[in-house]
Scaffold this motif. Structure first.
Motif, PDB file in Angstrom:
ATOM      1  N   PHE A 102       0.867  -1.175   0.000  1.00 23.23           N
ATOM      2  CA  PHE A 102       0.000   0.000   0.000  1.00 23.23           C
ATOM      3  C   PHE A 102       0.907   1.230   0.000  1.00 23.23           C
ATOM      4  CE2 PHE A 102      -2.712  -3.313   1.390  1.00 23.23           C
ATOM      5  CZ  PHE A 102      -4.040  -2.916   1.242  1.00 23.23           C
ATOM      6  N   ASN A 103       0.931   1.937  -1.112  1.00 23.35           N
ATOM      7  CA  ASN A 103       1.802   3.111  -1.216  1.00 23.35           C
ATOM      8  C   ASN A 103       0.964   4.369  -1.403  1.00 23.35           C
ATOM      9  OD1 ASN A 103       4.264   4.518  -1.299  1.00 23.35           O
ATOM     10  ND2 ASN A 103       4.293   4.469  -3.539  1.00 23.35           N
ATOM     11  N   GLY A 104       0.842   5.152  -0.336  1.00 28.47           N
ATOM     12  CA  GLY A 104       0.113   6.409  -0.426  1.00 28.47           C
ATOM     13  C   GLY A 104      -1.385   6.269  -0.517  1.00 28.47           C
ATOM     14  N   VAL A 105      -1.928   5.099  -0.165  1.00 28.60           N
ATOM     15  CA  VAL A 105      -3.379   4.889  -0.215  1.00 28.60           C
ATOM     16  C   VAL A 105      -3.847   4.375   1.142  1.00 28.60           C
ATOM     17  CG1 VAL A 105      -3.415   4.449  -2.701  1.00 28.60           C
ATOM     18  CG2 VAL A 105      -3.111   2.535  -1.112  1.00 28.60           C
ATOM     19  N   SER A 106      -5.143   4.435   1.357  1.00 31.57           N
ATOM     20  CA  SER A 106      -5.727   3.992   2.614  1.00 31.57           C
ATOM     21  C   SER A 106      -5.510   2.498   2.820  1.00 31.57           C
ATOM     22  CB  SER A 106      -7.233   4.292   2.614  1.00 31.57           C
ATOM     23  OG  SER A 106      -7.888   3.576   3.640  1.00 31.57           O
ATOM     24  N   PRO A 107      -5.287   2.058   4.057  1.00 27.54           N
ATOM     25  CA  PRO A 107      -5.179   0.618   4.321  1.00 27.54           C
ATOM     26  C   PRO A 107      -6.483  -0.131   4.062  1.00 27.54           C
ATOM     27  CG  PRO A 107      -5.188   1.874   6.372  1.00 27.54           C
ATOM     28  CD  PRO A 107      -5.041   2.864   5.268  1.00 27.54           C
ATOM     29  N   ASP A 108      -7.567   0.599   3.839  1.00 27.51           N
ATOM     30  CA  ASP A 108      -8.845  -0.031   3.490  1.00 27.51           C
ATOM     31  C   ASP A 108      -9.076  -0.054   1.976  1.00 27.51           C
ATOM     32  OD1 ASP A 108      -9.635  -0.406   6.227  1.00 27.51           O
ATOM     33  OD2 ASP A 108     -10.041   1.739   6.319  1.00 27.51           O
ATOM     34  N   GLN A 109      -8.088   0.402   1.212  1.00 29.50           N
ATOM     35  CA  GLN A 109      -8.193   0.434  -0.244  1.00 29.50           C
ATOM     36  C   GLN A 109      -8.403  -0.968  -0.792  1.00 29.50           C
ATOM     37  OE1 GLN A 109      -7.915   3.317  -1.979  1.00 29.50           O
ATOM     38  NE2 GLN A 109      -7.806   2.607  -4.084  1.00 29.50           N
ATOM     39  N   ARG A 110      -9.240  -1.065  -1.813  1.00 28.84           N
ATOM     40  CA  ARG A 110      -9.440  -2.335  -2.505  1.00 28.84           C
ATOM     41  C   ARG A 110      -9.062  -2.167  -3.973  1.00 28.84           C
ATOM     42  NH1 ARG A 110     -12.368  -6.216   0.434  1.00 28.84           N
ATOM     43  NH2 ARG A 110     -12.217  -5.630   2.622  1.00 28.84           N
ATOM     44  N   THR A 111      -8.527  -3.213  -4.575  1.00 28.93           N
ATOM     45  CA  THR A 111      -8.160  -3.150  -5.979  1.00 28.93           C
ATOM     46  C   THR A 111      -9.259  -3.766  -6.837  1.00 28.93           C
ATOM     47  OG1 THR A 111      -6.522  -3.775  -7.627  1.00 28.93           O
ATOM     48  CG2 THR A 111      -6.886  -5.340  -5.848  1.00 28.93           C
ATOM     49  N   LYS A 112      -9.495  -3.140  -8.008  1.00 32.25           N
ATOM     50  CA  LYS A 112     -10.477  -3.676  -8.949  1.00 32.25           C
ATOM     51  C   LYS A 112      -9.798  -4.433 -10.091  1.00 32.25           C
ATOM     52  CE  LYS A 112     -13.891  -0.038  -8.007  1.00 32.25           C
ATOM     53  NZ  LYS A 112     -14.714   1.066  -8.579  1.00 32.25           N
ATOM     54  N   VAL A 113      -8.484  -4.320 -10.161  1.00 33.62           N
ATOM     55  CA  VAL A 113      -7.724  -4.988 -11.215  1.00 33.62           C
ATOM     56  C   VAL A 113      -6.877  -6.083 -10.577  1.00 33.62           C
ATOM     57  CG1 VAL A 113      -6.027  -4.718 -13.052  1.00 33.62           C
ATOM     58  CG2 VAL A 113      -7.641  -2.861 -12.560  1.00 33.62           C
ATOM     59  N   TRP A 114      -7.123  -7.327 -10.956  1.00 27.90           N
ATOM     60  CA  TRP A 114      -6.373  -8.419 -10.364  1.00 27.90           C
ATOM     61  C   TRP A 114      -5.067  -8.609 -11.128  1.00 27.90           C
ATOM     62  CZ3 TRP A 114      -7.796  -9.997  -5.798  1.00 27.90           C
ATOM     63  CH2 TRP A 114      -7.131 -11.085  -5.223  1.00 27.90           C
ATOM     64  N   PRO A 115      -3.939  -8.630 -10.442  1.00 25.08           N
ATOM     65  CA  PRO A 115      -2.642  -8.669 -11.132  1.00 25.08           C
ATOM     66  C   PRO A 115      -2.351 -10.016 -11.765  1.00 25.08           C
ATOM     67  CG  PRO A 115      -2.345  -8.820  -8.762  1.00 25.08           C
ATOM     68  CD  PRO A 115      -3.804  -8.568  -8.979  1.00 25.08           C
ATOM     69  N   ASP A 116      -1.540  -9.992 -12.813  1.00 25.08           N
ATOM     70  CA  ASP A 116      -1.081 -11.225 -13.440  1.00 25.08           C
ATOM     71  C   ASP A 116      -0.203 -11.998 -12.456  1.00 25.08           C
ATOM     72  OD1 ASP A 116      -2.344 -10.545 -15.802  1.00 25.08           O
ATOM     73  OD2 ASP A 116      -0.564  -9.589 -16.666  1.00 25.08           O
ATOM     74  N   GLY A 117      -0.305 -13.296 -12.518  1.00 25.64           N
ATOM     75  CA  GLY A 117       0.536 -14.134 -11.679  1.00 25.64           C
ATOM     76  C   GLY A 117      -0.027 -14.399 -10.299  1.00 25.64           C
ATOM     77  N   VAL A 118      -1.182 -13.813  -9.985  1.00 19.29           N
ATOM     78  CA  VAL A 118      -1.823 -14.053  -8.689  1.00 19.29           C
ATOM     79  C   VAL A 118      -3.180 -14.691  -8.949  1.00 19.29           C
ATOM     80  CG1 VAL A 118      -2.642 -13.059  -6.537  1.00 19.29           C
ATOM     81  CG2 VAL A 118      -0.666 -12.052  -7.697  1.00 19.29           C
ATOM     82  N   PRO A 119      -3.371 -15.969  -8.630  1.00 22.58           N
ATOM     83  CA  PRO A 119      -4.660 -16.616  -8.896  1.00 22.58           C
ATOM     84  C   PRO A 119      -5.773 -15.977  -8.085  1.00 22.58           C
ATOM     85  CG  PRO A 119      -3.250 -18.025  -7.556  1.00 22.58           C
ATOM     86  CD  PRO A 119      -2.401 -16.880  -7.988  1.00 22.58           C
ATOM     87  N   ASN A 120      -6.879 -15.696  -8.742  1.00 24.83           N
ATOM     88  CA  ASN A 120      -8.016 -15.058  -8.070  1.00 24.83           C
ATOM     89  C   ASN A 120      -8.975 -16.143  -7.593  1.00 24.83           C
ATOM     90  OD1 ASN A 120      -9.908 -13.321  -7.102  1.00 24.83           O
ATOM     91  ND2 ASN A 120     -10.376 -12.335  -9.043  1.00 24.83           N
ATOM     92  N   ILE A 121      -8.770 -16.581  -6.377  1.00 27.74           N
ATOM     93  CA  ILE A 121      -9.545 -17.677  -5.800  1.00 27.74           C
ATOM     94  C   ILE A 121     -10.404 -17.128  -4.669  1.00 27.74           C
ATOM     95  CG2 ILE A 121      -9.407 -19.914  -4.638  1.00 27.74           C
ATOM     96  CD1 ILE A 121      -6.605 -20.220  -5.868  1.00 27.74           C
ATOM     97  N   ASP A 122     -11.656 -17.459  -4.670  1.00 24.97           N
ATOM     98  CA  ASP A 122     -12.528 -17.050  -3.588  1.00 24.97           C
ATOM     99  C   ASP A 122     -12.172 -17.823  -2.329  1.00 24.97           C
ATOM    100  OD1 ASP A 122     -13.956 -15.229  -5.116  1.00 24.97           O
ATOM    101  OD2 ASP A 122     -15.398 -16.748  -5.771  1.00 24.97           O
ATOM    102  N   PRO A 123     -11.973 -17.110  -1.204  1.00 23.89           N
ATOM    103  CA  PRO A 123     -11.651 -17.797   0.050  1.00 23.89           C
ATOM    104  C   PRO A 123     -12.872 -18.533   0.590  1.00 23.89           C
ATOM    105  CG  PRO A 123     -11.952 -15.465   0.449  1.00 23.89           C
ATOM    106  CD  PRO A 123     -12.041 -15.645  -1.025  1.00 23.89           C
ATOM    107  N   PRO A 124     -12.651 -19.502   1.463  1.00 21.11           N
ATOM    108  CA  PRO A 124     -13.788 -20.194   2.082  1.00 21.11           C
ATOM    109  C   PRO A 124     -14.603 -19.239   2.953  1.00 21.11           C
ATOM    110  CG  PRO A 124     -11.683 -21.165   2.748  1.00 21.11           C
ATOM    111  CD  PRO A 124     -11.363 -19.964   1.953  1.00 21.11           C
ATOM    112  N   ARG A 125     -15.820 -19.633   3.237  1.00 22.23           N
ATOM    113  CA  ARG A 125     -16.681 -18.836   4.128  1.00 22.23           C
ATOM    114  C   ARG A 125     -16.945 -19.617   5.410  1.00 22.23           C
ATOM    115  NH1 ARG A 125     -17.789 -13.566   2.029  1.00 22.23           N
ATOM    116  NH2 ARG A 125     -17.312 -13.713  -0.172  1.00 22.23           N
ATOM    117  N   PRO A 126     -17.050 -18.958   6.559  1.00 18.79           N
ATOM    118  CA  PRO A 126     -16.806 -17.526   6.751  1.00 18.79           C
ATOM    119  C   PRO A 126     -15.318 -17.230   6.708  1.00 18.79           C
ATOM    120  CG  PRO A 126     -17.166 -18.555   8.857  1.00 18.79           C
ATOM    121  CD  PRO A 126     -17.376 -19.626   7.824  1.00 18.79           C
ATOM    122  N   PHE A 127     -14.961 -16.028   6.264  1.00 17.26           N
ATOM    123  CA  PHE A 127     -13.537 -15.695   6.154  1.00 17.26           C
ATOM    124  C   PHE A 127     -13.177 -14.567   7.098  1.00 17.26           C
ATOM    125  CE2 PHE A 127     -15.744 -13.137   3.037  1.00 17.26           C
ATOM    126  CZ  PHE A 127     -15.237 -11.885   3.207  1.00 17.26           C
TER     127      PHE A 127
END
Length: 353
Positions: free
Chosen positions: A328-353
């Protein structure tokens, strides 16, 4: 795994973890501290190893509860890495950041790295826990007095400095000053900061102190050559790394990379765990229930990875996700990204998380 070098056995000087000694039978923990020797002098350990001293970390730490007031886990979880090294974690229901502290012993004293996020000893009995560990360790080693040094990876980090007050009146204790200039002077690198390196001598176990600002202006990293562990605090850990000064952060990671290439550390142990075992997913702030945490330990290769992406975010206000940490560089620690980076699998975590 490499063992400590062997040497002549005598009642007061024994090889630490030497399986060849007759009181270390196969299949049991290699130890020389509880041997019923009729000694009149304290046991001295040999901390010179051909490789990292053996040790064990918890696969899973206590992870809190949905309803914090109903949690019955210990306020301080203690894991004995080996005879002379302990890892302590603050209960996540006492404070959501659940910081780690580290207690190391040598032949002349002990070192506590960081002090947790809660001052109230009734809610977070850090000093009482540390005192009990020191008492047991001292009894096993034939020592009635074990001087304690308390040092912080950052004096301005409230998640690691609040427990200091519990030690303010403790006898035989040294608290490293938290004021930046005084701290620099204490370690002897006031003129060379942020390139300085200091040392804490625990008695044949010398802990190296490296200036590593970036997440905090007074950031420090500690290196234990006995276990070959880097204690990095907020600089590098499996979680949300909030960069305070990106130029300092890149510089510190460059230093750490060079340092690691010279020392060959086995593990990197930071101040927190916030990532899930699902790559690229982390727990939000204030969560008190974290049942799917990633393991604490990181590897030296993560320094290279963090440096690569720290350079990528330098000069930008952005959040960058990696499988094992998030920058997190210069953004809120609550910031969320809308663009998923290459090389990082986008897997939904189990519930409850």
């Amino acid at each position: 795994m490499p063992q400590a070098r062997t040497h002549t056995i005598n009642p007061t000087l024994s090889g630490n973890g030497n399986p060849d000694l007759d009181y270390n039978p196969a299949g049991v923990r290699n130890t020389d501290s509880a041997v019923p020797l009729n000694r009149t002098e304290p046991v001295l350990h040999n901390y010179h190893c051909d490789g990292p001293a053996p040790g064990k970390l918890a696969f899973r730490w206590t992870y809190g509860s949905n309803v914090a007031v109903k949690n019955r886990d210990p306020r301080v979880q203690v894991v004995q890495y080996n005879e002379d090294t302990f890892v302590l974690r603050q209960n996540v229901c006492v404070h959501w950041e659940a910081p780690f502290t580290y207690l190391l012993f040598g032949n002349k004293g002990a070192l506590l790295i960081d002090s947790g996020a809660t001052a109230n000893a009734r809610h977070y009995p850090l000093r009482d826990t540390v005192d009990k560990i020191i008492t047991r360790w001292g009894q096993a080693r034939g020592r009635s007095k074990v001087p304690l040094t308390i040092a912080l990876t950052s004096g301005e980090d409230i998640a690691q400095n609040q427990g200091l007050v519990q030690f303010s009146d403790r006898p035989d204790s040294t608290i490293v000053p938290t004021a930046l200039d005084v701290m620099k002077q204490h370690y002897g690198f006031r003129a060379s900061w942020p390139s300085g390196t200091g040392a804490i001598d625990l008695g044949d176990r010398i802990i190296e102190v490296i200036a590593t600002p970036g997440t905090h202006k007074d950031g420090l990293t500690f290196y234990d050559p006995y276990c070959r562990i880097l204690f990095t605090g907020d600089l590098l850990f499996p979680g949300k790394i909030n960069i305070g000064n990106d130029r300092d952060y890149v510089f510190s990671l460059q230093r750490l990379k060079k340092f690691a290439s010279d020392r060959s550390p086995q593990w990197i142990l930071g101040g927190h765990v916030e990532m899930m075992f699902v790559p690229g997913k982390f727990y939000p702030r204030f969560a008190t229930y974290k049942p799917y945490e990633r393991v604490l330990q990181m590897e030296p290769a993560h320094i290279d990875e963090a440096l690569q992406y720290a350079r990528e975010v330098q000069g930008k206000k952005t959040l960058l996700l990696r499988p094992d940490f998030a920058l997190f560089n210069g953004v809120s620690p609550d910031q969320r990204t809308k663009v998923w980076p290459d090389g990082v699998p986008n897997i939904d975590p189990p519930r409850p998380f």
